[in-house]
Motif scaffolding. Sequence first.
Motif, PDB file in Angstrom:
ATOM      1  N   ASP A   1       1.643   1.250 -11.617  1.00 51.65           N
ATOM      2  CA  ASP A   1       0.685   0.996 -10.553  1.00 51.65           C
ATOM      3  C   ASP A   1      -0.304  -0.065 -11.031  1.00 51.65           C
ATOM      4  OD1 ASP A   1      -1.176   1.263  -8.439  1.00 51.65           O
ATOM      5  OD2 ASP A   1      -2.181   2.911  -9.472  1.00 51.65           O
ATOM      6  N   ILE A   2      -0.433  -1.145 -10.293  1.00 50.97           N
ATOM      7  CA  ILE A   2      -1.254  -2.270 -10.749  1.00 50.97           C
ATOM      8  C   ILE A   2      -2.734  -1.895 -10.868  1.00 50.97           C
ATOM      9  CG2 ILE A   2      -1.622  -3.338  -8.489  1.00 50.97           C
ATOM     10  CD1 ILE A   2      -1.112  -6.075 -10.030  1.00 50.97           C
ATOM     11  N   GLU A   3      -3.236  -1.039 -10.000  1.00 50.43           N
ATOM     12  CA  GLU A   3      -4.652  -0.660 -10.095  1.00 50.43           C
ATOM     13  C   GLU A   3      -4.916   0.159 -11.354  1.00 50.43           C
ATOM     14  OE1 GLU A   3      -7.071  -2.075  -8.449  1.00 50.43           O
ATOM     15  OE2 GLU A   3      -5.473  -3.177  -7.444  1.00 50.43           O
ATOM     16  N   SER A   4      -4.012   1.072 -11.688  1.00 53.13           N
ATOM     17  CA  SER A   4      -4.147   1.837 -12.937  1.00 53.13           C
ATOM     18  C   SER A   4      -4.061   0.906 -14.135  1.00 53.13           C
ATOM     19  CB  SER A   4      -3.052   2.903 -13.036  1.00 53.13           C
ATOM     20  OG  SER A   4      -3.220   3.867 -12.038  1.00 53.13           O
TER      21      SER A   4
ATOM     22  N   ARG B   1      -4.934  -2.239 -14.188  1.00 48.33           N
ATOM     23  CA  ARG B   1      -6.201  -3.000 -14.264  1.00 48.33           C
ATOM     24  C   ARG B   1      -7.296  -2.156 -14.930  1.00 48.33           C
ATOM     25  NH1 ARG B   1      -5.795  -7.794 -11.689  1.00 48.33           N
ATOM     26  NH2 ARG B   1      -4.371  -7.938  -9.936  1.00 48.33           N
ATOM     27  N   GLU B   2      -7.350  -0.872 -14.589  1.00 48.99           N
ATOM     28  CA  GLU B   2      -8.340   0.020 -15.197  1.00 48.99           C
ATOM     29  C   GLU B   2      -8.105   0.149 -16.700  1.00 48.99           C
ATOM     30  OE1 GLU B   2      -8.381   3.757 -13.096  1.00 48.99           O
ATOM     31  OE2 GLU B   2      -8.673   2.743 -11.179  1.00 48.99           O
TER      32      GLU B   2
ATOM     33  N   TRP C   1       0.427  -6.838 -17.842  1.00 47.66           N
ATOM     34  CA  TRP C   1       1.196  -6.344 -16.695  1.00 47.66           C
ATOM     35  C   TRP C   1       2.690  -6.606 -16.921  1.00 47.66           C
ATOM     36  CZ3 TRP C   1       1.097  -2.957 -13.080  1.00 47.66           C
ATOM     37  CH2 TRP C   1       1.896  -3.082 -11.941  1.00 47.66           C
TER      38      TRP C   1
END
Length: 71
Positions: free
Chosen positions: A3-6, A8-9, A65
Amino acid sequence: MADIESARETFAKFDIDGDGFVTAAEYKKAMAQLGDHFVTETVAQSIIDSKDANGDRLMSFDEFWASINKD
């Protein structure tokens, strides 16, 4: 696929100064904060180099990523 948002975090935890890149010193410090006090700056640089696509000895989010989405 991650998951890209995870991602990024997670990347933000390593990018301590928020400049968009993770240095060996930042990687070492973040790992120590996570409880791994055995990561030296040399080891951290080796890990970054293994993900570094453009040879600048830094890890960008795009490189991070790409490394977590390898088949």
